[in-house]
Write a protein that holds these residues in place. Sequence first.
Motif, PDB file in Angstrom:
ATOM      1  N   ASN A 496      49.215  46.405  50.123  1.00 30.33           N
ATOM      2  CA  ASN A 496      47.769  46.615  50.201  1.00 30.33           C
ATOM      3  C   ASN A 496      47.032  45.310  50.497  1.00 30.33           C
ATOM      4  N   THR A 497      45.907  45.444  51.186  1.00 27.99           N
ATOM      5  CA  THR A 497      45.088  44.269  51.521  1.00 27.99           C
ATOM      6  C   THR A 497      43.686  44.346  50.917  1.00 27.99           C
ATOM      7  N   ASN A 498      43.227  45.545  50.545  1.00 27.25           N
ATOM      8  CA  ASN A 498      41.876  45.685  49.991  1.00 27.25           C
ATOM      9  C   ASN A 498      41.796  45.100  48.581  1.00 27.25           C
ATOM     10  N   LEU A 499      40.609  44.630  48.223  1.00 33.94           N
ATOM     11  CA  LEU A 499      40.374  44.075  46.897  1.00 33.94           C
ATOM     12  C   LEU A 499      39.626  45.093  46.041  1.00 33.94           C
ATOM     13  N   THR A 500      40.102  45.315  44.836  1.00 30.46           N
ATOM     14  CA  THR A 500      39.404  46.211  43.909  1.00 30.46           C
ATOM     15  C   THR A 500      38.155  45.519  43.357  1.00 30.46           C
ATOM     16  N   PHE A 501      37.277  46.330  42.761  1.00 28.06           N
ATOM     17  CA  PHE A 501      36.083  45.759  42.138  1.00 28.06           C
ATOM     18  C   PHE A 501      36.473  44.801  41.016  1.00 28.06           C
ATOM     19  N   TYR A 502      37.512  45.143  40.260  1.00 28.50           N
ATOM     20  CA  TYR A 502      37.918  44.268  39.167  1.00 28.50           C
ATOM     21  C   TYR A 502      38.431  42.933  39.679  1.00 28.50           C
ATOM     22  N   VAL A 503      39.159  42.939  40.779  1.00 27.58           N
ATOM     23  CA  VAL A 503      39.618  41.675  41.364  1.00 27.58           C
ATOM     24  C   VAL A 503      38.428  40.786  41.720  1.00 27.58           C
ATOM     25  N   LYS A 504      37.379  41.398  42.243  1.00 31.20           N
ATOM     26  CA  LYS A 504      36.202  40.630  42.636  1.00 31.20           C
ATOM     27  C   LYS A 504      35.366  40.182  41.441  1.00 31.20           C
TER      28      LYS A 504
END
Length: 530
Positions: A496-504
Amino acid sequence: MKHLLLALATGLLLAFGWPTYGFPVLLFVAFIPLLHIAQQIRIDESLKYKGLRLFGLSYLAFFIWNFITTNWLQYADMFGACFAILVNSMLMAFIVLIYQAVAKRTTTNKSLCFLITLWICFEKLHLGWEFSWPWLNLGNAFSDYPKWIQWYELTGTFGGTLWVWLVNVILFKALLNFFETSEKKILKRAAFQTLAIICIPIAGSIVRYYTYTPESNTIEAVVLQPNIDPYSEKYNATNKEVGELLEHLAKEKTTQETNLLVTPETVMAEGYGVDLPRFNSSKEFFQAKSFVYNYPNLNYLLGFQFYQKHTNKADILPTSNKYNEHLWVDYYNSAAFINSDKEPLIYHKSKLVVGVENFPYQSILKPLIGDAMLDLGGTVAMKTTQTERSAFLLKNTNYKVAPVICYESVYGEFVTGYVREGANILAIMTNDAWWGDTQGHKQHLSLARLRAIETRRSIARSANTGISAFISPKGELLQTLAYNTQGSLKAEIPVNTNLTFYVKAGDYIARISMFLALGIFFITFFRKEK
């Protein structure tokens, strides 16, 4: 006697709600008996030594919880287990005392809000200070039920902590009101609210679980489980012998298409380790390099103990180990990333096990206790860390892998640092053999499932004696290799390449809680009376 039974009830409900043997729904009512004790002590004018009484009962409840869930630490070191259990129980009991002090001076709603936010602040402290021990953070309790907590991609485990406390507080307030009025509608309303707060997140999570699909690209990964006894074999075997064993295991599953090969942490630990400045010319490096030349796409993530000598005082660090007036040594628990194209890349473990890899608050404690260390499993020596996370680019791809070493996998926001550095896969390298065949290694694997959900990253987990595994971005256990088994696993895992809200956003719930707790505390104690 009644208060004693209530304290026992809180301790047992917390303990039997814990993974990997318990049922976490018990946590939604676990704190109610203890809150009732605090309220009864607070209003009973005839009682003496109220604070001491409440502290003792709270300590008993939390001791039961800590002992049942983490007594496996004794298999590494009895003193370390006693310290962790006794001190952590004491800190939790102090939280209740602080809540009680606020509850005496303000409304029920404000005091309970303060308790929730204070507990979250305590858990955040356990993620950051030098006596860090976040194993019993409440949000961890749902790790065996990933279908319930797909929303951790938004909140991290602090969302689970808040969830548990909200239900406890709503039910406790309902019981208080019912005892005052005897109106059954209060209980009915509380039951409806409780069901809504528990069931709506679970229902939404189940929908997310069955509708979420990772990105279509995959890589082929292999994890190794050498099953080396850390007490009798690990430090007696030569690195050459261990390297040959790893290659033998790898050849069972590695193909020309394999992109990633992962070993446990510090699997190369002969003597004092490998001299870090000379690693590129070491026999260990050339042994690994000659192996990867047989596989055009292979990237070898290999666990090492490194050391680096210093004879100049200007070069020493606070974590350097002094041998004499002219020699200091830095030790590292590290991952070496090796392929056929580039020079090796190194990552040094940064979240260290208390006592065994770091000496907490050394400048304060060392004059008091000397060189005594709290051995929680491993080699007793100060380890040197690196400040930033690293993510390594896989050969012939555009994807990166994160070398997450052992205890680091317990820290949610910490692991997001790898993802922000570009990691598309998490490789957990660990040695859980120090604790024997107990709940310790089972819980450690279970907590890794939370990191998969929070980051939506696949996990390739290599454990020395087990449990090695592949974990999907939804927290599913795709494959496992049992404890005390030698072997390897291979899987095609999504990238996966997308970032979750928690990662941000990280632990934003904890940061908000900090402001709220401080606000309520200062308003309660320093506001002038009208």
